[in-house]
Scaffold this active site. Structure first.
Site, mmCIF file in Angstrom:
data_model
loop_
_atom_site.group_PDB
_atom_site.id
_atom_site.type_symbol
_atom_site.label_atom_id
_atom_site.label_comp_id
_atom_site.label_asym_id
_atom_site.label_seq_id
_atom_site.Cartn_x
_atom_site.Cartn_y
_atom_site.Cartn_z
ATOM 1 N N GLY A 139 -2.331 12.520 -7.319
ATOM 2 C CA GLY A 139 -1.807 13.031 -6.283
ATOM 3 C C GLY A 139 -2.244 12.259 -5.151
ATOM 4 N N ALA A 172 2.607 -5.811 4.128
ATOM 5 C CA ALA A 172 2.072 -4.473 3.079
ATOM 6 C C ALA A 172 2.203 -3.339 3.882
ATOM 7 C CB ALA A 172 0.582 -4.852 3.225
ATOM 8 N N GLY A 173 2.258 -2.129 3.160
ATOM 9 C CA GLY A 173 2.365 -0.748 3.619
ATOM 10 C C GLY A 173 1.555 -0.150 2.874
ATOM 11 N N HIS A 174 0.436 0.433 3.463
ATOM 12 C CA HIS A 174 -0.549 1.191 2.540
ATOM 13 C C HIS A 174 -0.802 2.551 3.095
ATOM 14 C CE1 HIS A 174 -2.796 -3.040 1.300
ATOM 15 N NE2 HIS A 174 -1.513 -2.807 1.057
ATOM 16 N N THR A 226 9.646 -0.961 4.825
ATOM 17 C CA THR A 226 11.081 -1.256 5.073
ATOM 18 C C THR A 226 11.834 -0.001 4.982
ATOM 19 O OG1 THR A 226 11.347 -1.926 2.951
ATOM 20 C CG2 THR A 226 11.054 -3.879 4.893
ATOM 21 N N LYS A 240 -2.874 1.287 -3.740
ATOM 22 C CA LYS A 240 -4.132 0.585 -3.373
ATOM 23 C C LYS A 240 -4.789 1.114 -2.098
ATOM 24 C CE LYS A 240 -1.680 -3.277 -2.813
ATOM 25 N NZ LYS A 240 -0.289 -2.625 -3.363
ATOM 26 N N LYS A 268 -4.779 4.242 -1.098
ATOM 27 C CA LYS A 268 -5.463 5.606 -1.431
ATOM 28 C C LYS A 268 -6.790 5.129 -2.242
ATOM 29 C CE LYS A 268 -6.172 9.131 -4.537
ATOM 30 N NZ LYS A 268 -5.774 10.334 -5.258
ATOM 31 N N ALA A 279 7.316 1.716 2.350
ATOM 32 C CA ALA A 279 6.749 2.169 3.528
ATOM 33 C C ALA A 279 6.608 1.216 4.666
ATOM 34 C CB ALA A 279 4.921 2.362 3.135
ATOM 35 N N ASP A 338 2.421 -1.916 -4.102
ATOM 36 C CA ASP A 338 2.879 -0.207 -3.831
ATOM 37 C C ASP A 338 2.290 0.630 -5.196
ATOM 38 O OD1 ASP A 338 4.305 -0.771 -1.604
ATOM 39 O OD2 ASP A 338 6.264 -0.815 -2.634
ATOM 40 N N LEU A 372 0.025 9.427 -12.291
ATOM 41 C CA LEU A 372 0.097 9.961 -13.457
ATOM 42 C C LEU A 372 0.867 11.397 -13.302
ATOM 43 C CD1 LEU A 372 -0.612 9.472 -16.308
ATOM 44 C CD2 LEU A 372 -2.459 11.234 -15.905
ATOM 45 N N SER A 411 -5.612 8.746 -10.765
ATOM 46 C CA SER A 411 -5.036 9.474 -9.396
ATOM 47 C C SER A 411 -3.928 10.176 -9.829
ATOM 48 C CB SER A 411 -4.727 8.436 -8.635
ATOM 49 O OG SER A 411 -4.111 9.100 -7.305
ATOM 50 N N GLN A 465 0.122 -6.507 -1.625
ATOM 51 C CA GLN A 465 1.110 -6.720 -2.362
ATOM 52 C C GLN A 465 0.609 -6.518 -4.025
ATOM 53 O OE1 GLN A 465 0.871 -9.325 0.113
ATOM 54 N NE2 GLN A 465 2.023 -7.806 1.150
HETATM 55 P P1 GDP Z 1 0.309 0.619 -1.757
HETATM 56 O O1 GDP Z 1 0.942 -0.226 -1.042
HETATM 57 O O2 GDP Z 1 -0.526 -0.014 -3.024
HETATM 58 O O3 GDP Z 1 -1.073 1.100 -0.887
HETATM 59 O O4 GDP Z 1 1.036 1.819 -1.991
HETATM 60 P P2 GDP Z 1 1.912 2.494 -1.118
HETATM 61 O O5 GDP Z 1 1.158 3.320 -0.135
HETATM 62 O O6 GDP Z 1 2.790 1.564 -0.554
HETATM 63 O O7 GDP Z 1 2.583 3.638 -2.254
HETATM 64 C C1 GDP Z 1 2.149 4.515 -3.034
HETATM 65 C C2 GDP Z 1 2.338 5.820 -2.657
HETATM 66 O O8 GDP Z 1 1.900 6.745 -3.257
HETATM 67 C C3 GDP Z 1 1.978 6.437 -1.240
HETATM 68 O O9 GDP Z 1 3.042 7.417 -0.548
HETATM 69 C C4 GDP Z 1 0.604 7.213 -1.623
HETATM 70 O O10 GDP Z 1 0.406 8.240 -0.669
HETATM 71 C C5 GDP Z 1 1.448 7.764 -2.923
HETATM 72 N N1 GDP Z 1 0.176 7.987 -4.032
HETATM 73 C C6 GDP Z 1 -0.933 7.401 -4.117
HETATM 74 N N2 GDP Z 1 -1.402 7.798 -5.345
HETATM 75 C C7 GDP Z 1 -0.647 8.690 -5.901
HETATM 76 C C8 GDP Z 1 -0.726 9.860 -6.941
HETATM 77 O O11 GDP Z 1 -1.934 9.703 -7.861
HETATM 78 N N3 GDP Z 1 0.058 10.554 -7.127
HETATM 79 C C9 GDP Z 1 1.030 10.776 -6.123
HETATM 80 N N4 GDP Z 1 2.200 11.828 -6.512
HETATM 81 N N5 GDP Z 1 1.208 9.895 -5.089
HETATM 82 C C10 GDP Z 1 0.329 8.814 -4.897
HETATM 83 P P1 IMO Z 2 1.999 -3.434 -0.548
HETATM 84 O O1 IMO Z 2 0.475 -4.231 -0.087
HETATM 85 C C1 IMO Z 2 5.761 -4.241 -2.482
HETATM 86 C C2 IMO Z 2 8.060 -7.725 -1.640
HETATM 87 C C3 IMO Z 2 9.157 -8.015 -0.849
HETATM 88 C C4 IMO Z 2 9.985 -9.046 -1.394
HETATM 89 C C5 IMO Z 2 8.990 -10.074 -1.729
HETATM 90 C C6 IMO Z 2 8.726 -11.239 -0.576
HETATM 91 O O2 IMO Z 2 2.599 -2.308 0.033
HETATM 92 O O3 IMO Z 2 1.981 -3.217 -2.268
HETATM 93 P P2 IMO Z 2 7.627 -11.194 1.924
HETATM 94 O O4 IMO Z 2 8.195 -10.454 3.247
HETATM 95 O O5 IMO Z 2 6.381 -10.904 1.531
HETATM 96 O O6 IMO Z 2 8.056 -12.412 2.011
HETATM 97 O O7 IMO Z 2 8.591 -10.418 0.844
HETATM 98 O O8 IMO Z 2 7.559 -9.274 -1.737
HETATM 99 N N1 IMO Z 2 6.794 -7.327 -0.894
HETATM 100 C C7 IMO Z 2 6.330 -6.220 -1.482
HETATM 101 N N2 IMO Z 2 6.759 -5.399 -2.226
HETATM 102 N N3 IMO Z 2 4.874 -4.077 -1.771
HETATM 103 C C8 IMO Z 2 4.430 -4.654 -0.872
HETATM 104 O O9 IMO Z 2 3.104 -4.730 -0.178
HETATM 105 C C9 IMO Z 2 4.979 -6.063 -0.537
HETATM 106 N N4 IMO Z 2 5.043 -6.940 0.394
HETATM 107 C C10 IMO Z 2 5.983 -7.792 -0.022
HETATM 108 O O10 IMO Z 2 9.863 -6.701 -0.916
HETATM 109 O O11 IMO Z 2 10.375 -8.600 -2.486
HETATM 110 MG MG MG Z 3 2.806 -0.369 -0.136
#
Ligand code: GDP
Ligand code: IMO
Ligand code: MG
Length: 439
Positions: A416, A39-41, A302, A16, A18, A300, A13, A333, A414, A225
């Site tokens: 925002g 994953a939840g991107h 769960t 990645k 973005k 994103a 999280d 930031l 980044s 992850q």
């Molecule tokens: P990922 O799994 O690594 O793709 O990250 P996630 O999407 O799960 O979580 C990142 C969250 O931060 C998302 O809701 C993005 O929209 C948000 N985000 C990404 N970059 C920025 C940033 O620079 N500032 C803010 N405020 N939010 C951001």
């Molecule tokens: P993204 O790509 C954050 C965590 C779960 C749990 C552990 C094992 O969005 O960054 P699993 O279902 O993979 O067997 O769970 O890994 N986990 C994540 N935490 N971001 C993720 O993906 C994750 N994918 C799995 O919360 O602790």
């Molecule tokens: Mg994520």
């Protein structure tokens, strides 16, 4: 021409999605290589929020080719739902812009059932998995009993493999976990229908990437992850079931390491973690609450609240080593604006010893207390900042400290969620040195 890997440097999280969406503009191919719909991107483009679990984050760039590599574990129902949602939103998902590897392992209903049953049984020591069947699917892959995409395309082979697997899984579900057994006929129908829907998308990702590379096309590998959730190098057993480090892009897409030009690590300006497991710099006070609220730190996938803490450079420095990072992308930031004093963990005090790495044994990691350095915060709104020179002096100091401790340059900042809320100091797809000189 360049082939670039993007990985998370913390516990997932980091932002990645973005970063991948942003860099997809210069890429021709965007490839997922490990993980699954754990994953939840999240992407925010033109004010609209998109969350991708399986479809690569490059899909909004409709002229690019997105690929799901062999290292991914694929839940076909989830993928189809995601494709349908995109189509409803007016976006095209066709075999021209999405390819699924024939070698990719398929998540089956018994994988999800076993994931949940095992977590329930563990109680307090549960890993806190996403419950998506990720671990059990990778187990079957390693155990050589797994079902791959090409199996879904052959009804005779699929029904035979399903029957063999289900006999064993139903026995375990019924007798060990005391759960309901699963109905073979229902799964057979459901999955053969998925196979027919996905048939036109199935292909040889490795061969297509070889061809793309030979033609000088740009390939972007999208990690899921984070490095510290890696099955080998993470805080085991509180990890996911795949290798999340950059080397995994080669195995998980079918490309040799000599074809990779650059590896970027995405680092959130603070640290978060979802699920169980050690987290030395975790905050349990109102600053942690504030970061969660301002940063919108809720999963994103769960919806669980993410645990929040200070930036931990022991974690980042391990990621520099484990991934061979060429540079860092610092995200979120802006979330730190207004916090009077910021802390960065620079080493650990582990039972009286000062150490600069994450120990192997779980009880040792749990005993680690970060040694912090303090940095003055800033109050200026970062919302409109688009260049390094316009960043507040204290934000520059914070970034310079990260760069100096990590020993690798900050390439992108980044500030925002949207595409344009970004300062690009060096674009990995452009050759040469730093394109914007920090002052
Ligand atoms: P990922 O799994 O690594 O793709 O990250 P996630 O999407 O799960 O979580 C990142 C969250 O931060 C998302 O809701 C993005 O929209 C948000 N985000 C990404 N970059 C920025 C940033 O620079 N500032 C803010 N405020 N939010 C951001
Ligand atoms: P993204 O790509 C954050 C965590 C779960 C749990 C552990 C094992 O969005 O960054 P699993 O279902 O993979 O067997 O769970 O890994 N986990 C994540 N935490 N971001 C993720 O993906 C994750 N994918 C799995 O919360 O602790
Ligand atoms: Mg994520």
């Amino acid at each position: 021409m360049a082939n670039v890997i993007i990985v998370g440097a913390q516990w997932g999280d980091e932002g990645k999605g973005k970063v991948v969406d942003l860099l997809s503009e210069q890429a021709d191919f965007i490839v997922r290589f490990q993980g699954g719909n754990n994953a939840g991107h999240t992407l925010v483009v033109n004010g609209k929020k998109h969350i991708f679990h399986l479809v690569p984050s490059g899909i909004l760039h409709q002229d690019k080719k997105c690929m799901i590599g062999n290292g991914v574990v694929l839940d076909p129902g989830v993928l189809i739902e995601e494709m349908d949602r995109l189509e409803e939103g007016g976006l095209r998902v066709t075999p021209d812009n999405l390819v699924i590897s024939l070698y990719t392992h398929v998540i089956m209903p018994y994988h999800r059932a076993l994931d949940l049953a095992r977590e329930n049984r563990k109680g307090r020591t549960a890993i806190g998995t996403t419950g998506r069947g990720i671990g059990p699917c990778y187990e079957d892959k390693a155990g050589r009993g797994g079902i791959r995409v090409h199996d879904l395309l052959d009804s005779a082979v699929f029904s035979e493999k399903l029957a063999r697997n289900l006999e064993e899984k139903n026995f375990i579900l019924r007798n060990f976990f005391k759960q309901e057994v699963l109905d073979p006929a229902k799964i057979l129908d459901e999955y053969l229908a998925y196979g027919e829907r996905l048939r036109p998308f199935a292909g040889n990702v490795s061969r297509q990437l070889q061809e793309a590379d030979a033609q000088g096309r740009n390939i972007l590998f999208e990690g899921a992850q984070g490095t510290h959730l890696d099955i080998d190098h993470g805080t085991y057993p509180y990890v996911t079931s795949s290798n999340t480090v950059a080397g995994s892009a080669c195995c998980g897409a079918g490309i040799g390491p000599t074809h990779i030009d650059s590896v970027l690590g995405v680092v959130k300006a603070y640290t978060t973690r979802v699920g169980g497991g050690p987290f030395p710099s975790e905050l349990f006070d109102e600053t942690g609450e504030l970061i969660r609220k301002v940063g919108g730190e809720f999963g994103a996938t769960t919806g669980r609240p993410r645990r929040c803490g200070w930036l931990d450079m022991v974690v980042i420095n391990s990621s520099v080593r484990l991934n061979g990072l060429c540079g860092l992308v610092i995200t979120k930031l802006d979330v730190l604006t207004g916090i009077p004093t910021l802390k960065i963990g620079v080493s650990y005090n582990c039972r009286g010893d000062r150490i600069d790495h994450v120990p192997a044994a779980l009880d040792a990691v749990e005993a680690c207390e970060p040694v912090f350095e303090e940095f003055p915060g800033w109050d200026e709104d970062l919302g409109k900042v688009r260049t390094w020179v316009d960043l507040p002096q204290n934000a520059k100091k914070y970034l310079n400290a990260i760069e100096q401790i990590a020993g690798v340059p900050v390439q992108i900042i980044s500030i925002g969620p949207s595409r344009n809320a970004t300062i690009i100091l060096r674009n990995p797809f452009a050759g040469g040195g730093r394109q914007e000189q920090p002052g």
